[in-house]
Design a protein around this motif. Structure first.
Motif, mmCIF file in Angstrom:
data_model
loop_
_atom_site.group_PDB
_atom_site.id
_atom_site.type_symbol
_atom_site.label_atom_id
_atom_site.label_comp_id
_atom_site.label_asym_id
_atom_site.label_seq_id
_atom_site.Cartn_x
_atom_site.Cartn_y
_atom_site.Cartn_z
ATOM 1 N N GLU A 141 -8.265 2.306 1.701
ATOM 2 C CA GLU A 141 -8.887 1.194 0.646
ATOM 3 C C GLU A 141 -7.426 0.186 0.415
ATOM 4 N N LEU A 142 -6.249 0.773 0.103
ATOM 5 C CA LEU A 142 -4.916 -0.027 0.069
ATOM 6 C C LEU A 142 -4.487 -0.713 1.234
ATOM 7 N N ALA A 150 0.870 -1.421 -0.106
ATOM 8 C CA ALA A 150 0.112 -0.033 0.018
ATOM 9 C C ALA A 150 1.069 1.167 0.059
ATOM 10 N N LEU A 193 -1.294 -1.283 -8.692
ATOM 11 C CA LEU A 193 -2.293 -0.233 -7.941
ATOM 12 C C LEU A 193 -1.968 1.198 -8.188
ATOM 13 N N SER A 195 -5.844 -4.870 -1.190
ATOM 14 C CA SER A 195 -6.372 -4.795 -2.255
ATOM 15 C C SER A 195 -6.594 -6.245 -2.888
ATOM 16 N N THR A 221 -5.776 -7.498 -6.618
ATOM 17 C CA THR A 221 -4.441 -7.160 -6.754
ATOM 18 C C THR A 221 -3.783 -8.337 -6.005
#
Length: 307
Positions: free
Chosen positions: A240-241, A101, A179, A245, A248
């Motif tokens: 969110e990350l 992230a 990402l 994810s 991903t």
């Protein structure tokens, strides 16, 4: 400022409690973990004994109160699958999620911020058209498709990078770039729009009329006020990350929290699901709490409204 901070902190605590409570009741709709974890053909007595050992034979309200009392102390119970404390299982996956992230966000902010500033200052020129076209493609491209294409080209065809996994810098490049594409595209479009609006304001015209250097006008007058919506976007994307994810992590076999929660849902491992969501909710709400505090720094009017 103190009242503003206390108010936002109270909202954050209520938000985490609400998410954890919802997840507790939703996980009970997934089915009976005893039927999944015990061997096929287990007797009714074995199923009942297993449920009693897990505390699943108690009334739902009693399970909730017991869960809430333990959760406040950081205890989410034993994982049904790993037979270890659920919070330990989740926290073991956090370094992988944080690494992915943070890397994606750093590259996304640097690339997106620079691209957005270029598009705003080169209004009506080819540079703006190129940046906005690439940003639109970056936001429209499905993450799973982009990840697979990157694997096929850089890992399979060229053999430069591994197809997936975790452990070295080479393993980080493809998932982080996947990402970062969406992050940079989102920031570039928002920053461009915000800068264009900010540069039309009276205070910017006044600064220009005073004869201040263009760079000083751009940074200290236009950019500072244009950053407020961008800070919101960065906070949301960071949450969110850090929350994992899932797509991903699945495409690149990255052992993060998001992938762990999906696997726990499939195996009806309630404690891991609850611990994972609690950690994600806490991280997400904490980031938004910091964003709210940063609002008050960037624009004192927002702080006064929150008092």
């Amino acid at each position: 400022m103190i009242r503003y901070v206390i108010g936002k902190l109270g909202e954050a605590i209520v938000a985490v409690w609400g998410v954890v409570t919802i997840v507790f009741f939703v996980t009970r709709l997934l089915g009976d973990p005893a039927a999944l974890l015990l061997p096929v053909g287990a007797s009714a007595e074995q199923l009942d004994a297993f449920r009693a050992a897990l505390g699943l034979d108690q009334p739902l309200w009693q399970q909730y109160l017991s869960f809430l009392g333990q959760a406040v102390q950081g205890d989410f119970g034993q994982s049904f699958v790993f037979n270890r404390p659920a919070i330990t299982v989740v926290l073991e996956r956090m370094p992988a999620t944080i690494t992915l992230a943070v890397t994606a966000m750093v590259f996304g902010v640097l690339i997106g911020g620079g691209a957005g500033a270029i598009a705003a200052t080169q209004r009506g020129k080819f540079a703006e058209f190129a940046v906005m076209t690439l940003a639109l493609l970056g936001q429209a491209t499905p993450v799973f498709w982009l990840g697979i294409m990157l694997i096929l080209f850089f890992a399979v065809d060229l053999g430069w990078l591994p197809t997936g996994g975790y452990g070295s810098l080479a393993h980080l490049v493809l998932p982080a770039f996947t990402l970062a594409v969406f992050v940079s595209a989102s920031i570039a479009r928002l920053l461009r729009s915000s800068l264009l609006d900010s540069m039309k304001e009276d205070y910017v015209r006044t600064a220009q009329a005073k004869g201040l250097p263009p760079g000083q006008v751009f940074v200290w007058h236009a950019l500072r006020n244009a950053l407020i919506p961008v800070v919101t976007m960065v906070g949301i994307l960071s949450g969110e990350l850090l929350g994992g994810s899932v797509v991903t992590e699945t495409v690149f076999a990255w052992p993060g929290v998001g992938r762990l929660i999906v696997q726990a849902i499939e195996s009806k491992d309630f404690p891991v699901v609850q611990a994972g969501v609690a950690v994600i909710a806490t991280v997400y709400v904490s980031i938004n709490f910091l964003v709210d505090l940063l609002y008050g720094v960037l624009d004192p009017r927002i702080r006064r409204k929150g008092q």
